[in-house]
Design an enzyme around this catalytic site. Structure first.
Site, PDB file in Angstrom:
ATOM      1  N   ASP A   2      -5.450   9.226   9.349  1.00  0.00           N
ATOM      2  CA  ASP A   2      -3.893   9.053   9.844  1.00  0.00           C
ATOM      3  C   ASP A   2      -3.759  10.005  11.262  1.00  0.00           C
ATOM      4  O   ASP A   2      -3.169  10.862  11.554  1.00  0.00           O
ATOM      5  CB  ASP A   2      -3.645   9.689   8.927  1.00  0.00           C
ATOM      6  CG  ASP A   2      -3.668   8.616   7.821  1.00  0.00           C
ATOM      7  OD1 ASP A   2      -3.582   7.420   7.108  1.00  0.00           O
ATOM      8  OD2 ASP A   2      -3.105   9.356   6.764  1.00  0.00           O
ATOM      9  N   GLU A  35       0.812  -1.253   0.206  1.00  0.00           N
ATOM     10  CA  GLU A  35       0.018   0.200  -0.355  1.00  0.00           C
ATOM     11  C   GLU A  35       0.908   1.216   0.074  1.00  0.00           C
ATOM     12  O   GLU A  35       1.529   1.551   0.792  1.00  0.00           O
ATOM     13  CB  GLU A  35      -0.339   0.338   1.647  1.00  0.00           C
ATOM     14  CG  GLU A  35      -1.705  -1.103   0.957  1.00  0.00           C
ATOM     15  CD  GLU A  35      -2.600  -0.627   2.324  1.00  0.00           C
ATOM     16  OE1 GLU A  35      -2.677   0.157   3.397  1.00  0.00           O
ATOM     17  OE2 GLU A  35      -3.890  -1.877   2.690  1.00  0.00           O
TER      18      GLU A  35
END
Length: 278
Positions: A61, A50
């Site tokens: 995040d 990824e």
């Protein structure tokens, strides 16, 4: 349509083991080092890569991956350069599945049709766009599927049986199960809770289920791999990279190896899950 992702998971199923999925940020800490890291991942044991698309306002995040995105942006990383990185990676590796993970804004600005055409030509296999829910499938998901790219959706601890069919409707490649209710790197994944969640999702889909968020060690990666079709590790690899940088945040002679060595250790943990399950 059979993508590299479909082929890789079929191979792993035949081998009787789970996938090890790695996440790194494109362009962190600079384009050249980032390309060398991505090239090193399959050799170190990554089954799927990824690649994060740097973005100024990430909502899922944690601090480590936010900082990685900012380092990349500071050094001039763009979506166009991210696709160039993929293209360069494909010169030497035409088999490792590569998924772009990020947010819709950079793709929207780039232009959806142009992005999908360029991504496919570069060698991208799938997309994980965390801020596009199923209700917005016409924006990117459906066009991506028509372009021959897998569109991988996130399921979370709060995705109940009523919501799951909508989440899974146009998902392909694999399902990404977020093991914790929160941001990346915030807490440790609970293997028992993950096992129950994976079993529940499998009642709704035949797709492989990979689990991420909260996996930092070979032991944790192994424990999750025994419950799911794949373990995803990102924050720990990003932290290994960060800890190898100099005082100005630049790459050193240790940077690529720091990520590769941790990848190898984590991969051994995942591969060890097969023996533990037998």
């Amino acid at each position: 349509m059979t993508t590299r992702i479909d082929t890789r998971f079929a191979e792993l199923k035949k081998a009787g083991r789970s996938a090890f999925v790695t996440y790194v940020m494109a362009g962190d800490p600079d384009l050249t080092t980032s390309l060398n890291i991505v090239k090193a991942l399959p050799k170190a044991g990554a089954d799927v890569i990824e690649l994060g698309i740097p973005f100024t306002d990430p909502m899922a995040d944690g601090p480590s991956i936010q900082a990685a995105g900012l380092r990349a942006l500071k050094n001039g990383m763009t979506l166009k350069k991210t696709l160039e990185l993929v293209r360069d990676f494909r010169k030497d590796d035409n088999v490792t599945p590569l998924v772009l993970m990020g947010y819709y804004n950079p793709i929207y600005i780039y232009g959806v049709d142009k992005f999908l055409a360029d991504a496919k030509t570069a060698g991208v296999d799938g997309l994980i766009i965390v801020d596009l829910p199923p209700e917005e499938d016409d924006e990117l998901c459906i066009p991506a599927l028509k372009a021959g790219l897998n569109f991988i959706r996130l399921a979370t601890p709060t995705t109940d049986d009523k919501r799951l069919p909508a989440v899974l409707a146009n998902t392909s490649g694999f399902v990404y199960y977020v093991s914790i209710a929160g941001i990346t790197g915030a807490a440790a994944a609970d293997a028992n809770a993950v096992g129950a969640a994976v079993a529940r999702i499998k009642r709704h889909t035949k797709l492989p289920i990979c689990v991420g968020f909260g996996i930092r060690t070979p032991e944790a990666a192994r424990a999750i791999a025994e419950k799911a079709d794949g373990s995803v590790v990102g924050t720990a690899l990003v932290d290994a990279l960060k800890n190898s940088l100099d005082a100005e945040g630049r790459a050193t002679a240790k940077t690529v190896n720091a990520v590769a060595e941790l990848t190898a250790a984590l991969a051994q943990g995942v591969k060890g899950a097969k023996q533990a399950a037998e």
